[in-house]
Scaffold this motif. Structure first.
Motif, short mmCIF file in Angstrom:
data_model
loop_
_atom_site.label_atom_id
_atom_site.label_comp_id
_atom_site.label_asym_id
_atom_site.label_seq_id
_atom_site.Cartn_x
_atom_site.Cartn_y
_atom_site.Cartn_z
N PHE A 387 0.81 -1.21 0.00
CA PHE A 387 0.00 0.00 0.00
C PHE A 387 0.85 1.28 0.00
CE2 PHE A 387 -2.76 -3.20 2.05
CZ PHE A 387 -3.81 -3.19 1.14
N GLU A 388 2.17 1.13 -0.09
CA GLU A 388 3.04 2.31 -0.15
C GLU A 388 2.94 2.97 -1.52
OE1 GLU A 388 7.01 1.30 0.85
OE2 GLU A 388 6.51 0.60 2.89
N ARG A 389 3.10 4.29 -1.55
CA ARG A 389 2.98 5.03 -2.79
C ARG A 389 4.15 4.74 -3.73
NH1 ARG A 389 0.99 10.69 0.04
NH2 ARG A 389 -0.75 9.71 1.13
N ASN A 398 4.66 -4.38 -14.44
CA ASN A 398 3.92 -3.14 -14.44
C ASN A 398 4.23 -2.27 -15.64
OD1 ASN A 398 2.21 -2.54 -11.86
ND2 ASN A 398 3.94 -3.75 -11.18
N ARG A 399 5.38 -2.49 -16.25
CA ARG A 399 5.65 -1.76 -17.48
C ARG A 399 4.71 -2.21 -18.60
NH1 ARG A 399 11.17 -1.82 -15.81
NH2 ARG A 399 11.53 -3.87 -16.75
N GLY A 405 1.85 2.72 -9.46
CA GLY A 405 1.96 2.26 -8.08
C GLY A 405 1.20 3.12 -7.10
N LEU A 406 0.19 3.86 -7.59
CA LEU A 406 -0.61 4.73 -6.70
C LEU A 406 -1.99 4.17 -6.43
CD1 LEU A 406 0.21 8.30 -8.05
CD2 LEU A 406 0.96 7.26 -5.91
N ALA A 411 -6.63 3.43 -2.76
CA ALA A 411 -7.62 2.54 -2.15
C ALA A 411 -7.52 2.58 -0.63
CB ALA A 411 -7.43 1.11 -2.64
N SER A 412 -6.28 2.54 -0.11
CA SER A 412 -6.07 2.61 1.33
C SER A 412 -6.56 3.94 1.89
CB SER A 412 -4.59 2.41 1.64
OG SER A 412 -4.35 2.52 3.04
#
Length: 444
Positions: A387-389, A398-399, A405-406, A411-412
């Motif tokens: 859950f870290e930014r 992810n590429r 990664g946000l 959501a959190s």
């Protein structure tokens, strides 16, 4: 950001309190163990002397004329002496003996002889004792209860006792242990007082740390918040201008793939700035949530249905199990965004043929939402960081799937704004599941 700084403050204060209490606890424990060891050494030495002298403090006190027999040996007359002068002399001798050997730790002691069956044959003491004053029954009851235990040593009420085998049965000695008990109570009072004082100084430490030590960190946090907010505002204008110019260029040069790439990347930048602005406003407490009572069952369903076709296009399966007519005071738009983020995350982290399931049901005073998917799963070391930014579990994946990664950070933030909890569990290479708990008592 505010919550993260508050968490840092709590961790620092808890660390200070823990270290203080640990150091004091170690010191007091060592001190107490030393006291107990000294006390036990003195007690063992005195008990050994009593056994050597058949229940008396010294050989001179073994003479029957120099002690008060509470119960005479069977078949003999009571040897209790009522001579006041003799009692005073005896009291002085015993007191002097105790003062020099045990530092007045034992106020009173007595002994008993008993047979193999536990029947008391004799009960006696070195101290002057007036039978008419009563109390013999009390000592007799103590002795009977202790002998019935059939233990070689221990504590009973205010007495420490020990026994040894003798030809006639057993010799048992009883020491008044009230001083030790009082010392133990006093020790725990001191421990309680030390804890209270430590907590007091911890509060003072918290104030000092918050005011001086953590001030530069707070300034850095505030500067970071301002930078994100200001940068977001500054970027919105050029992004809007680029979008407008791209629309014109698209009409001038239709079906140009380079223009399409620019539009796509500009849209991604627009969404990134939007996400950063939401997080910045949440950190500063400026994000406004419109809280209304809604049928959250319908909200969840309507949020997922538009994604159904995308899931099927990718060759994956969707399963929904939504309990009907669940009502919740919430920001409906943010709850929809929450579901989109979690389902989209499940789609990106699964392969063709995997199953994505969404469950929602009421449990106690919460509404529980679970988004489960088979597929890649999450490594154990990544679960605490998920859950870290800007944190992405696998940058290479992810590429190809997109994202910065946000999503899970947002959501959190949405769950926290609704006073709920979000957690994740996974088995790497098999499945991952996100669980959201939203309290029914959320207020406006």
């Amino acid at each position: 950001m505010k919550g993260r700084f508050s968490k840092l403050q709590r961790n620092v204060v808890l660390s200070v309190v823990s270290v203080m209490l640990l150091m004091q606890g170690c010191f007091l424990t060592i001190l107490r163990m030393g006291q107990i060891k000294v006390r036990k050494t003195k007690t063992d030495a005195f008990v050994e002397k009593l056994f050597e002298n058949e229940g008396h403090a010294s050989k001179s006190l073994q003479d029957k004329t120099m002690h008060s027999s509470l119960i005479a040996p069977l078949g003999e007359e009571d040897t209790f002496s009522s001579n006041d002068d003799a009692l005073r002399r005896l009291s002085k001798r015993v007191s002097n003996y105790l003062f020099h050997t045990e530092d007045k730790k034992f106020h009173f002691y007595f002994a008993s002889r008993s047979d193999e069956e536990g029947n008391i044959l004799e009960l006696f003491t070195d101290f002057p004792y007036d039978k008419d004053a009563g109390g013999v029954t009390g000592f007799l009851g103590v002795a009977e209860n202790i002998i019935s235990r059939k233990k070689d040593s221990g504590l009973y009420k205010n007495f420490y006792y020990a026994r040894e085998k003798r030809p006639y049965g057993y010799l048992t000695v009883y020491l008044d242990y009230r001083n030790e008990i009082e010392e133990t109570k006093a020790f725990y009072k001191i421990v309680f007082l030390v804890i209270v004082i430590s907590l007091f100084f911890s509060v003072i430490s918290f104030i000092l740390l918050n005011t001086f030590v953590l001030k530069p960190i707070k300034v850095a946090f505030d500067a970071q918040k301002r930078f994100i907010s200001d940068a977001g505002h500054e970027l919105k204008t050029p992004i809007a201008a680029i979008s407008a110019n791209l629309e014109v260029l698209k009409n001038e040069v239709p079906n140009n793939r380079w223009v399409s790439y620019i539009i796509e990347e500009n849209d991604r930048m627009k969404n990134l700035v939007k996400d950063l602005m939401y997080l910045a406003h949440t950190d500063s407490g400026r994000e406004k949530h419109i809280m209304e009572k809604v049928n959250v069952s319908d909200t969840i369903t309507f949020a997922i249905l538009p994604l159904e076709s995308l899931i099927f296009e990718k060759g994956k399966k969707l399963a929904m199990d939504i309990e009907s007519d669940m009502f919740l005071v919430c920001d409906e738009g943010k709850i929809k965004q929450l579901l989109v983020i979690l389902v989209d995350n499940a789609v990106k982290n699964s392969d063709k043929g995997d199953i994505i399931s969404v469950k929602a049901y009421k449990e106690d005073s919460n509404i529980v939402i679970k988004v489960h998917n088979t597929g890649w799963g999450i490594k154990k070391e990544d679960l605490d960081k998920i859950f870290e930014r800007f944190y992405r579990v696998d940058s290479s994946r992810n590429r190809t799937t997109g994202g910065y990664g946000l999503g899970l950070s947002i959501a959190s933030a949405i769950v926290n704004a609704h006073h709920g909890k979000i957690s994740v569990d996974s088995e790497e290479g098999k499945w991952a599941e996100f669980k959201v708990m939203l309290p029914l008592g959320t207020k406006k």
